[in-house]
Design a protein around this motif. Structure first.
Motif, PDB file in Angstrom:
ATOM      1  N   PHE A   1       8.446  -8.775  -4.032  1.00 50.44           N
ATOM      2  CA  PHE A   1       7.992  -7.750  -2.851  1.00 50.44           C
ATOM      3  C   PHE A   1       6.387  -8.273  -2.287  1.00 50.44           C
ATOM      4  N   GLU A   2       6.461  -8.069  -1.139  1.00 46.82           N
ATOM      5  CA  GLU A   2       5.082  -8.434  -0.398  1.00 46.82           C
ATOM      6  C   GLU A   2       4.433  -7.035   0.218  1.00 46.82           C
ATOM      7  N   VAL A   3       3.557  -6.839  -0.581  1.00 46.69           N
ATOM      8  CA  VAL A   3       3.063  -5.522  -0.504  1.00 46.69           C
ATOM      9  C   VAL A   3       1.649  -5.585   0.384  1.00 46.69           C
ATOM     10  N   PHE A   4       1.293  -4.788   1.443  1.00 47.47           N
ATOM     11  CA  PHE A   4       0.261  -4.814   2.314  1.00 47.47           C
ATOM     12  C   PHE A   4      -0.709  -3.760   1.997  1.00 47.47           C
ATOM     13  N   GLN A   5      -2.042  -3.720   2.305  1.00 49.79           N
ATOM     14  CA  GLN A   5      -2.930  -2.879   2.600  1.00 49.79           C
ATOM     15  C   GLN A   5      -3.444  -3.114   3.891  1.00 49.79           C
ATOM     16  N   TYR A   6      -3.273  -2.144   4.966  1.00 51.35           N
ATOM     17  CA  TYR A   6      -3.852  -2.286   6.353  1.00 51.35           C
ATOM     18  C   TYR A   6      -4.842  -1.039   6.566  1.00 51.35           C
ATOM     19  N   GLU A   7      -5.635  -1.483   7.509  1.00 51.58           N
ATOM     20  CA  GLU A   7      -6.403  -0.382   8.345  1.00 51.58           C
ATOM     21  C   GLU A   7      -5.963  -0.454   9.741  1.00 51.58           C
ATOM     22  N   SER A   8      -5.794   0.611  10.130  1.00 49.68           N
ATOM     23  CA  SER A   8      -5.336   0.519  11.724  1.00 49.68           C
ATOM     24  C   SER A   8      -5.811   1.807  12.515  1.00 49.68           C
ATOM     25  N   PRO A   9      -6.133   1.783  13.699  1.00 52.57           N
ATOM     26  CA  PRO A   9      -6.484   2.887  14.541  1.00 52.57           C
ATOM     27  C   PRO A   9      -5.438   3.998  14.655  1.00 52.57           C
ATOM     28  N   ASP A  10      -4.241   3.492  14.637  1.00 53.32           N
ATOM     29  CA  ASP A  10      -2.968   4.406  14.988  1.00 53.32           C
ATOM     30  C   ASP A  10      -2.212   4.468  13.589  1.00 53.32           C
ATOM     31  N   GLN A  11      -2.611   4.251  12.341  1.00 51.61           N
ATOM     32  CA  GLN A  11      -1.856   4.330  11.042  1.00 51.61           C
ATOM     33  C   GLN A  11      -1.527   5.762  10.810  1.00 51.61           C
ATOM     34  N   HIS A  12      -0.189   5.874  10.591  1.00 53.77           N
ATOM     35  CA  HIS A  12       0.312   7.169   9.905  1.00 53.77           C
ATOM     36  C   HIS A  12       0.158   6.940   8.342  1.00 53.77           C
ATOM     37  N   PRO A  13      -0.633   7.825   7.616  1.00 50.66           N
ATOM     38  CA  PRO A  13      -0.619   7.670   6.392  1.00 50.66           C
ATOM     39  C   PRO A  13       0.280   8.322   5.272  1.00 50.66           C
ATOM     40  N   VAL A  14       1.370   9.014   5.900  1.00 57.04           N
ATOM     41  CA  VAL A  14       2.431   9.542   5.262  1.00 57.04           C
ATOM     42  C   VAL A  14       3.621   8.574   5.023  1.00 57.04           C
ATOM     43  N   PRO A  15       4.059   8.436   4.181  1.00 58.96           N
ATOM     44  CA  PRO A  15       5.339   7.331   3.947  1.00 58.96           C
ATOM     45  C   PRO A  15       6.567   8.352   4.321  1.00 58.96           C
ATOM     46  N   PRO A  16       7.633   7.517   4.939  1.00 60.55           N
ATOM     47  CA  PRO A  16       8.567   8.216   5.573  1.00 60.55           C
ATOM     48  C   PRO A  16       9.450   8.633   4.337  1.00 60.55           C
ATOM     49  N   ARG A  17      10.384   9.698   4.881  1.00 61.50           N
ATOM     50  CA  ARG A  17      11.456  10.329   3.798  1.00 61.50           C
ATOM     51  C   ARG A  17      12.717   9.286   4.252  1.00 61.50           C
ATOM     52  N   ASN A  18      13.514   9.404   3.388  1.00 56.92           N
ATOM     53  CA  ASN A  18      14.920   8.676   3.674  1.00 56.92           C
ATOM     54  C   ASN A  18      15.656   9.201   5.034  1.00 56.92           C
TER      55      ASN A  18
ATOM     56  N   GLU B   1      14.822 -12.793   0.450  1.00 63.54           N
ATOM     57  CA  GLU B   1      13.722 -13.407  -0.133  1.00 63.54           C
ATOM     58  C   GLU B   1      12.713 -12.548  -0.573  1.00 63.54           C
ATOM     59  N   HIS B   2      12.364 -11.520   0.149  1.00 59.07           N
ATOM     60  CA  HIS B   2      11.497 -10.553  -0.079  1.00 59.07           C
ATOM     61  C   HIS B   2      11.546  -9.272   0.695  1.00 59.07           C
ATOM     62  N   VAL B   3      11.202  -8.275   0.194  1.00 61.81           N
ATOM     63  CA  VAL B   3      11.212  -6.819   0.828  1.00 61.81           C
ATOM     64  C   VAL B   3       9.522  -6.651   1.157  1.00 61.81           C
ATOM     65  N   GLY B   4       9.136  -6.251   2.182  1.00 62.11           N
ATOM     66  CA  GLY B   4       7.554  -5.804   2.438  1.00 62.11           C
ATOM     67  C   GLY B   4       7.220  -4.421   2.822  1.00 62.11           C
ATOM     68  N   PHE B   5       6.318  -3.940   2.372  1.00 64.22           N
ATOM     69  CA  PHE B   5       6.030  -2.565   2.612  1.00 64.22           C
ATOM     70  C   PHE B   5       4.645  -2.468   2.280  1.00 64.22           C
ATOM     71  N   THR B   6       3.815  -1.306   3.039  1.00 61.63           N
ATOM     72  CA  THR B   6       2.618  -1.107   3.075  1.00 61.63           C
ATOM     73  C   THR B   6       2.250   0.127   2.207  1.00 61.63           C
ATOM     74  N   VAL B   7       0.923  -0.013   1.331  1.00 59.18           N
ATOM     75  CA  VAL B   7       0.655   1.297   0.640  1.00 59.18           C
ATOM     76  C   VAL B   7      -0.935   1.398   0.953  1.00 59.18           C
ATOM     77  N   PRO B   8      -1.222   2.510   0.590  1.00 60.86           N
ATOM     78  CA  PRO B   8      -2.720   3.028   1.039  1.00 60.86           C
ATOM     79  C   PRO B   8      -3.689   2.437  -0.011  1.00 60.86           C
ATOM     80  N   ASP B   9      -3.437   1.966  -1.208  1.00 59.58           N
ATOM     81  CA  ASP B   9      -4.576   1.366  -2.027  1.00 59.58           C
ATOM     82  C   ASP B   9      -3.779   0.178  -2.778  1.00 59.58           C
ATOM     83  N   LEU B  10      -4.188  -0.911  -2.513  1.00 55.87           N
ATOM     84  CA  LEU B  10      -3.458  -2.189  -3.101  1.00 55.87           C
ATOM     85  C   LEU B  10      -3.529  -2.230  -4.386  1.00 55.87           C
ATOM     86  N   GLU B  11      -4.744  -1.980  -4.998  1.00 52.29           N
ATOM     87  CA  GLU B  11      -5.303  -2.052  -6.707  1.00 52.29           C
ATOM     88  C   GLU B  11      -4.297  -0.993  -7.159  1.00 52.29           C
ATOM     89  N   ALA B  12      -4.296   0.234  -6.838  1.00 53.81           N
ATOM     90  CA  ALA B  12      -3.670   1.231  -7.410  1.00 53.81           C
ATOM     91  C   ALA B  12      -2.233   0.823  -7.405  1.00 53.81           C
TER      92      ALA B  12
END
Length: 189
Positions: A80-97, A16-27
């Protein structure tokens, strides 16, 4: 009616959907609507919890704040369900394949060269040049590219089908065909 194949999830109908997190939802919204051509359907948020709800239900830090989320429709395929989070333990670099949890989204296009030219015109980072697959995927051409925040995406096209489909057409290969988009019929134009 519940679908059952004797294994797996009872009633499974598809993705039904794929979800992922981005650093800036507007961008990300600008990129997915203006460059890719998705449609923004709706947004909502923020969500936070003073207790353990975020950890218990979403497996994120208990103090994580889901600032906003947006749902997109991208032609024929999962939403697509696209999130923008703030979290104390957030890792800001997207994973590579090659990283655990690494992933990419692949967009089927009718004409790979036209789509590549479109991405170039929008200043998108392309990874290499279009590649022709071999083996069961022969007939497919593809190219990876990056979003402005470094997430991996792919263009893929196989207008004449893939090699593995020949064995299906002859009664082999286990009879399972990979999902493919329904392309518009341009023969009437």
């Amino acid at each position: 009616m519940t679908r059952s194949h004797g294994r797996g999830l009872p009633g499974l109908a598809g993705v039904e959907h794929v979800g992922f997190t981005v650093p800036d939802l507007e961008a990300a919204t600008r990129f997915f609507t203006e460059v890719i051509g998705c449609e923004l359907v709706y947004t909502l948020g923020p969500f936070r919890s003073d207790g353990t709800w975020m950890a218990d239900h979403l497996n994120v830090h208990p103090r994580a704040v889901m600032q906003r989320l947006a749902f997109f429709r991208c032609a024929n395929g999962p939403n697509f369900e696209v999130f923008q989070y703030e979290s104390p333990d957030q890792h800001p670099v997207p994973p590579r394949n090659s990283d655990v949890g690494g992933h990419h989204l692949a967009f089927y296009v009718e004409d790979l060269e036209v789509a590549v030219a479109h991405l170039r015109a929008h200043g998108v980072t392309l990874l290499g040049k279009p590649t022709e697959s071999t083996g069961p995927s022969a007939g497919q051409r593809w190219l990876y590219f990056l979003t402005p925040w470094g997430m991996q995406l792919e263009l893929v096209s196989f207008p004449q089908g893939k090699a593995y489909e020949t064995s299906l057409d002859q009664g082999g290969g286990g009879g399972v065909r990979l999902w493919q988009p329904e392309l518009p019929d341009h023969s009437q134009q």
